[in-house]
Design a protein around this motif. Structure first.
Motif, short mmCIF file in Angstrom:
data_model
loop_
_atom_site.label_atom_id
_atom_site.label_comp_id
_atom_site.label_asym_id
_atom_site.label_seq_id
_atom_site.Cartn_x
_atom_site.Cartn_y
_atom_site.Cartn_z
N SER A 1 0.84 -1.21 0.00
CA SER A 1 0.00 0.00 0.00
C SER A 1 0.87 1.25 0.00
O SER A 1 1.93 1.29 0.61
CB SER A 1 -0.90 0.02 1.25
OG SER A 1 -1.51 1.28 1.39
N ARG A 2 0.40 2.24 -0.69
CA ARG A 2 1.11 3.52 -0.72
C ARG A 2 1.25 4.10 0.69
O ARG A 2 2.20 4.82 0.99
CB ARG A 2 0.34 4.48 -1.62
CG ARG A 2 0.77 5.90 -1.45
CD ARG A 2 0.09 6.89 -2.34
NE ARG A 2 0.65 8.19 -2.01
CZ ARG A 2 1.86 8.58 -2.37
NH1 ARG A 2 2.60 7.78 -3.11
NH2 ARG A 2 2.34 9.76 -2.01
N TYR A 3 0.28 3.78 1.56
CA TYR A 3 0.26 4.35 2.90
C TYR A 3 0.73 3.37 3.98
O TYR A 3 0.39 3.49 5.15
CB TYR A 3 -1.15 4.87 3.21
CG TYR A 3 -1.65 5.81 2.14
CD1 TYR A 3 -0.91 6.95 1.80
CD2 TYR A 3 -2.81 5.54 1.43
CE1 TYR A 3 -1.34 7.82 0.80
CE2 TYR A 3 -3.24 6.41 0.44
CZ TYR A 3 -2.51 7.54 0.12
OH TYR A 3 -2.93 8.38 -0.87
N TYR A 4 1.53 2.42 3.55
CA TYR A 4 2.07 1.43 4.50
C TYR A 4 2.76 2.10 5.67
O TYR A 4 2.60 1.69 6.82
CB TYR A 4 3.05 0.51 3.78
CG TYR A 4 3.90 -0.33 4.71
CD1 TYR A 4 3.35 -1.46 5.34
CD2 TYR A 4 5.23 0.00 4.99
CE1 TYR A 4 4.11 -2.23 6.22
CE2 TYR A 4 5.99 -0.77 5.87
CZ TYR A 4 5.43 -1.87 6.48
OH TYR A 4 6.18 -2.62 7.35
N ILE A 5 3.53 3.16 5.40
CA ILE A 5 4.31 3.80 6.45
C ILE A 5 3.41 4.37 7.55
O ILE A 5 3.79 4.43 8.72
CB ILE A 5 5.23 4.91 5.88
CG1 ILE A 5 6.31 5.30 6.90
CG2 ILE A 5 4.43 6.11 5.43
CD1 ILE A 5 7.26 4.20 7.25
N ALA A 6 2.19 4.79 7.18
CA ALA A 6 1.24 5.32 8.18
C ALA A 6 0.84 4.23 9.17
O ALA A 6 0.81 4.45 10.39
CB ALA A 6 0.00 5.88 7.49
#
Length: 370
Positions: A186-191
């Motif tokens: 996911s593009r927002y994995y870091i979140a």
């Protein structure tokens, strides 16, 4: 100072001079009707005369409560955070003013406020929300009393509903690993990674800037948050204690470095279309990521990973619970979460304490008796 009692049709009234202007000699008189008997009128007059003699009498304020509340809020909003102020404004506009706004400040009574509180419960508002509305009323009325606009705080004796604590839902270690595995692409994995490994709130994550991340030292400094509606950046944090530094896991530092490289590639690709807010978590054009879009992605990934359904905020609870179960000092956990007192942490995660007690007893038994 004397007063008089006399017949008023079928009822009785009293009349008394409550103030004499020392310069003009003009008298301010108070008259009150509606007593059924002479004795009732005399008794009320005696109470008033006693207040005048002891200088505790206050002339009733006829200011509409909504007008007073607006003035009170203008001062109060300077003492609270932006998010809290928005909540106060909403509660005042949609709940308090429609029901109590037209009452003169001096005409509010404990019974009137109690009926209002009961009506909120009947409407289905949560006990926590009712408590917040009660606090606004209590705070504002107490201030009116301190300013000698009214003789007493009529809210202090209002009974509140019992606040039921919602059971905290968290993932265990295996469920966290499974979710992060599915979220990896996911593009927002870091979140999600930061939420689980730092306990940061959603607004803190979406307001995080690269200048507040020290990858060399492996720390994050929380100095800015994004509002709940995703429209404004707020300097500081939810509370003074929320402005804090968090030490990162080694793996988190590695993930952030990888994520930063990806952001740089996107920035070069977008060129002049890129809006640089220096955000760690943003869209591919650098703009603010909508909180709703983050939650939508979180729910979809949770379903895909087939892990128990929890709220995004429960990732914060998962972080705290995991640390406590690992035997980390609650004081350290409180500092990572930004709690003002360790007692807040212990109260919030009291469900973990029995397991900690059992483990402590087993360790002590092993140490003492082998």
């Amino acid at each position: 100072m004397k007063g008089s009692v006399r017949k008023d049709g079928n009822n009785w009234l009293y009349e008394v001079t409550i103030k004499v202007d020392p310069i003009t000699g003009k008298r301010t008189r108070k008259k009150k009707r509606g007593f059924k008997t002479k004795r009732e009128a005399e008794k009320a007059l005696a109470v008033l005369l006693n207040e005048l003699a002891s200088e505790t009498y206050l002339e009733p304020s006829n200011t509409p409560f909504q007008e007073y509340l607006a003035d009170w809020f203008q001062t109060k909003r300077k003492q609270i955070g932006t998010q809290t102020a928005k909540s106060y404004e909403s509660y005042i506009r949609y709940h308090i003013v429609p029901s109590l706004g037209e009452y003169p400040l001096s005409k509010l009574t404990t019974i009137i406020v109690q009926k209002f509180i009961n009506s909120l419960i009947d409407k289905g508002l949560s006990s926590a929300t009712v408590k917040k509305i009660y606090n606004i009323l209590n705070n504002s009325i107490q201030r009116a009393m301190n300013l000698e606009l009214i003789p007493k705080n009529v809210v202090s004796n209002v009974e509140l509903p019992h606040i039921k604590k919602n059971k905290i839902q968290v993932w265990d270690t295996e469920e966290v690993k499974l979710f992060l595995k599915f979220a990896k692409e996911s593009r927002y994995y870091i979140a999600f990674h930061l939420a689980v490994t730092t306990g940061m709130r959603q607004g803190e994550l979406l307001g995080l800037r690269w200048k507040d991340v020290d990858l060399d030292r492996g720390t994050i400094h929380l100095r800015q948050t994004l509002s709940h509606d995703g429209k404004d950046f707020i300097e500081g944090a939810k509370t003074a204690s929320s402005i804090r530094s968090i030490t990162l896991l080694t793996q988190t530092v590695a993930s952030l470095k990888k994520h930063k490289a990806k952001i740089m590639r996107e920035k070069l690709k977008a060129g002049t279309d890129y809006t640089d807010y220096d955000l760690v978590i943003c869209t591919c054009y650098g703009t603010v990521l909508s909180p709703r879009n983050l939650l939508r992605t979180f729910k979809a990934l949770s379903k895909k990973a087939k892990v128990p359904e929890i709220r995004f905020h429960d990732l914060r609870h998962t972080h705290a619970t995991s640390l406590l179960l690992e035997g980390i000092n609650p004081k350290i956990v409180a500092e990572r979460l930004g709690h003002s007192k360790v007692s807040v942490t212990l109260d919030t995660y009291s469900h973990v304490l029995p397991n900690m007690q059992k483990e402590a007893a087993e360790k002590l038994n092993k140490t003492l008796f082998g």
